[in-house]
Design an enzyme around this catalytic site. Sequence first.
Site, mmCIF file in Angstrom:
data_model
loop_
_atom_site.group_PDB
_atom_site.id
_atom_site.type_symbol
_atom_site.label_atom_id
_atom_site.label_comp_id
_atom_site.label_asym_id
_atom_site.label_seq_id
_atom_site.Cartn_x
_atom_site.Cartn_y
_atom_site.Cartn_z
ATOM 1 N N GLU A 101 -6.896 40.418 13.273
ATOM 2 C CA GLU A 101 -7.130 39.216 14.068
ATOM 3 C C GLU A 101 -6.694 38.000 13.248
ATOM 4 O OE1 GLU A 101 -10.951 41.059 16.517
ATOM 5 O OE2 GLU A 101 -11.291 39.800 14.752
ATOM 6 N N GLU A 128 -9.845 47.214 19.973
ATOM 7 C CA GLU A 128 -11.290 47.125 19.750
ATOM 8 C C GLU A 128 -11.944 46.724 21.062
ATOM 9 O OE1 GLU A 128 -12.571 44.453 16.681
ATOM 10 O OE2 GLU A 128 -11.127 45.221 15.201
#
Length: 353
Positions: free
Chosen positions: A162, A280
């Site tokens: 991320e 995720e």
Amino acid sequence: MINQNATYMEESAQSAVDNFGLGFNLGNTLDANGCGTGKPVATYETFWGQPETTQDMMTFLMQNGFNAVRIPVTWYEHMDAEGNVDEAWMMRVKAIVEYAMNAGLYAIVNVHHDTAAGSGAWIKADTDVYAATKEKFKKLWTQIANALADYDQHLLFEGYNEMLDGNNSWDEPQKASGYEALNNYAQDFVDAVRATGGNNATRNLIVNTYAAAKGENVLNNFMLPTDAVNNHLIVQVHSYDPWNFFNTKTTWDSECHNTLTEIFSALSKKFTTIPYIIGEYGTHGESDISVSKSSPAEKIKLAADQAADMVKLAKDHHSATFYWMSIFDGSDRIQPQWSLPTVVEAMQEAYNN
């Protein structure tokens, strides 16, 4: 060490995604960090409360309906000033990849908390940071790719997790140049891996959007890297959606379902020629509150319904999903046994029907 080179068979990115089936994140394990440098490998792997990974864990996943595992890895505490990765750490990463390969799983190895908002994050969607770190980033991926080059097509690489800008903005960068930096890192990742040759010349590679987010501006500003080979790139986003539902909802209702359908619709409209995955997902919300085996029954049912909806929608859109941790967590990995068996059953039913 098993040499997978003899069994390597080139596989398209879409074929791999179709074959992922149900996926699991081996979270808070090789991605754990913050205890400093120079410690024994096991200190890092267990630092965030998880046990050392075993072959039995990977075999358990495969024998119980899962076909893929994402292996988040944080590297910054295992690199010297010149960017060389500690050999013992690389060998541990290889050992866990080997467990996955032996079990017959697909496995994804990434660069994890070297991005995002942690104190050790050195990869940022910022043009100045990119200029200062691009050679280190390429060197890191060259080392990873060479160390794991002999494994077959069941191993994939994910360039970064991320990635945030210098202000750690989650939804989108504060400056448009943040997208430029991220897209440059993505291209460098692909170029570095491809340059190592062998199996890596056609290995499937994964690139993430800004913050692994999926807002309109993020999707519009994401640029797919140029690749020397066709059909071997996958895009990844993350989805703990609807955000904070676990704190605010008691049942998985039509509002929740519609949120997911809108996400998959937007992703499928954007990525028409390339597969995407939900790398995720789960129930995490504000204060990082999430489902666990000690949650009330109605909350576990809420988690099960979210997971089933996510899995079904992903399969309908030729995508794949990787659950974040809670279903197989802590001491339950040692047994091994599911931490949330009813959530897993809901996922399996949704995928198989």
